[in-house]
Design a protein around this motif. Structure first.
Motif, PDB file in Angstrom:
ATOM      1  N   HIS A  53       0.827  -1.203   0.000  1.00 26.76           N
ATOM      2  CA  HIS A  53       0.000   0.000   0.000  1.00 26.76           C
ATOM      3  C   HIS A  53       0.864   1.257   0.000  1.00 26.76           C
ATOM      4  N   ARG A  54       1.935   1.220   0.782  1.00 26.45           N
ATOM      5  CA  ARG A  54       2.828   2.384   0.855  1.00 26.45           C
ATOM      6  C   ARG A  54       3.507   2.634  -0.479  1.00 26.45           C
ATOM      7  N   GLU A  55       3.960   1.576  -1.128  1.00 30.63           N
ATOM      8  CA  GLU A  55       4.608   1.727  -2.436  1.00 30.63           C
ATOM      9  C   GLU A  55       3.624   2.235  -3.485  1.00 30.63           C
ATOM     10  N   ALA A  56       2.375   1.768  -3.420  1.00 33.78           N
ATOM     11  CA  ALA A  56       1.357   2.253  -4.357  1.00 33.78           C
ATOM     12  C   ALA A  56       1.078   3.727  -4.135  1.00 33.78           C
ATOM     13  N   ASP A 223       1.175  -0.518 -10.428  1.00 36.46           N
ATOM     14  CA  ASP A 223       0.556  -0.637  -9.116  1.00 36.46           C
ATOM     15  C   ASP A 223       0.395   0.751  -8.512  1.00 36.46           C
ATOM     16  N   VAL A 224      -0.678   1.427  -8.915  1.00 32.43           N
ATOM     17  CA  VAL A 224      -1.017   2.725  -8.338  1.00 32.43           C
ATOM     18  C   VAL A 224      -2.181   2.516  -7.374  1.00 32.43           C
ATOM     19  N   LEU A 225      -2.503   3.535  -6.611  1.00 33.81           N
ATOM     20  CA  LEU A 225      -3.457   3.380  -5.520  1.00 33.81           C
ATOM     21  C   LEU A 225      -4.842   2.960  -6.011  1.00 33.81           C
ATOM     22  N   ALA A 226      -5.285   3.515  -7.129  1.00 34.87           N
ATOM     23  CA  ALA A 226      -6.602   3.148  -7.660  1.00 34.87           C
ATOM     24  C   ALA A 226      -6.655   1.660  -8.002  1.00 34.87           C
ATOM     25  N   MET A 227      -5.575   1.122  -8.570  1.00 32.03           N
ATOM     26  CA  MET A 227      -5.522  -0.293  -8.899  1.00 32.03           C
ATOM     27  C   MET A 227      -5.415  -1.150  -7.639  1.00 32.03           C
ATOM     28  N   THR A 228      -4.726  -0.656  -6.620  1.00 32.32           N
ATOM     29  CA  THR A 228      -4.629  -1.390  -5.358  1.00 32.32           C
ATOM     30  C   THR A 228      -6.003  -1.530  -4.712  1.00 32.32           C
ATOM     31  N   ILE A 229      -6.793  -0.458  -4.751  1.00 28.77           N
ATOM     32  CA  ILE A 229      -8.156  -0.508  -4.208  1.00 28.77           C
ATOM     33  C   ILE A 229      -8.994  -1.514  -4.981  1.00 28.77           C
ATOM     34  N   TYR A 230      -8.866  -1.495  -6.294  1.00 27.74           N
ATOM     35  CA  TYR A 230      -9.615  -2.436  -7.132  1.00 27.74           C
ATOM     36  C   TYR A 230      -9.220  -3.876  -6.827  1.00 27.74           C
ATOM     37  N   THR A 231      -7.919  -4.118  -6.656  1.00 33.80           N
ATOM     38  CA  THR A 231      -7.445  -5.468  -6.358  1.00 33.80           C
ATOM     39  C   THR A 231      -7.943  -5.951  -4.999  1.00 33.80           C
ATOM     40  N   GLU A 232      -7.891  -5.071  -4.000  1.00 31.64           N
ATOM     41  CA  GLU A 232      -8.364  -5.442  -2.662  1.00 31.64           C
ATOM     42  C   GLU A 232      -9.858  -5.781  -2.695  1.00 31.64           C
TER      43      GLU A 232
END
Length: 272
Positions: A53-56, A223-232
């Motif tokens: 999450h931090r890296e995203a 791996d940007v934050l919007a994609m991290t949210i989608y993956t979660e």
């Protein structure tokens, strides 16, 4: 007076219902959901404590800042030039520069694939010239180009509107006093454009931080934050994590727009 107040109340009632139904209640539900997991309120700190999450977050902020900076530079140069120089076809050029506003993020992502994907134009040309295919559509470079593509129109329209209101006599006076072209730009032109640049830069940054369609289309090594949210949400079925990250993303966008509004002294609103 009573009749007037009742009438105003009736007029404001639909707006209040809309705000409550489509903003306040969903936001409250999102915040509660973010704290409903095993971690509780600590889920909101996962943006800093969980490495992925931090890296995203870092990648998202750096990418958005770079897109904003480059968009401001390009749009300022082109926007001022187009306002100061009228020539046959200038209006057509402005229309072409602002045409990407009509495209959703998925279409822009597809255009980047057609440009720099495995079967893209750049790949075919590089293979012909060097024997190896250059492919970067599915990387942060491709995402940068996609974000820049839809950011420039948003910035250039604001810059052109601000440039049309500039007093050219101030620049002429500075030159008559011996100021170089660079001093005229830094001491006269840019300060006059500052409110518009801050406002459009904030919109550009906020839009890039929250953009999803383009990232989704190109998301191979991204791996940007919007994609991290989608993956979660989809792959991990972790509603609490997705909700907490969404709240943090919204706060970042709100903070960027609020800071820009205070600096520019004008109304700033997100677009797109």
């Amino acid at each position: 007076m009573k009749h007037t107040s009742h009438f105003m109340g009736l007029l404001l009632l639909p707006a209040g219902v809309l705000v409550l139904a489509f903003f306040a209640l969903p936001m409250v539900k999102l915040i509660v959901t973010g704290a409903s997991g095993e971690e509780g309120l600590a889920a909101y700190w996962s943006i800093l404590t969980v490495e992925r999450h931090r890296e995203a977050l870092i990648a998202t902020l750096l990418l958005s800042a770079l897109v904003t900076l480059v968009a401001l530079i390009i749009s300022t140069i082109v926007g001022v030039f187009l306002v100061r120089n009228r020539f046959p076809g200038s209006q057509i050029l402005v229309s072409l520069l602002t045409f990407p506003l009509a495209f959703p993020g998925v279409v822009i992502g597809f255009l980047i694939i057609m440009l720099a994907g495995r079967q893209g134009l750049i790949g075919m040309v590089s293979q012909t010239l060097t024997g190896s295919k250059l492919v970067f559509a599915y990387s942060m470079t491709g995402l940068f180009l996609g974000y820049l593509y839809f950011s420039i129109p948003r910035v250039i329209l604001t810059v052109m509107a601000a440039a049309e209101k500039l007093d050219v006599s101030l620049e002429e006076a500075a030159r008559s006093l011996g100021a170089s072209q660079w001093r005229v730009i830094t001491d006269v032109l840019l300060p006059a454009l500052k409110p518009g640049l801050i406002a459009s830069g904030a919109i550009c940054f906020a839009t890039s931080v929250g953009a999803f369609g383009t990232a989704f289309t190109l998301a191979t090594n991204i791996d940007v934050l919007a994609m991290t949210i989608y993956t979660e949400f989809t792959l991990g079925a972790n509603l609490a994590s997705a909700a907490s990250l969404s709240v943090v993303l919204g706060l970042i966008t709100w903070a960027a727009l609020s800071i820009a509004r205070s600096l520019s002294g004008s109304n700033v609103a997100a677009a797109g």
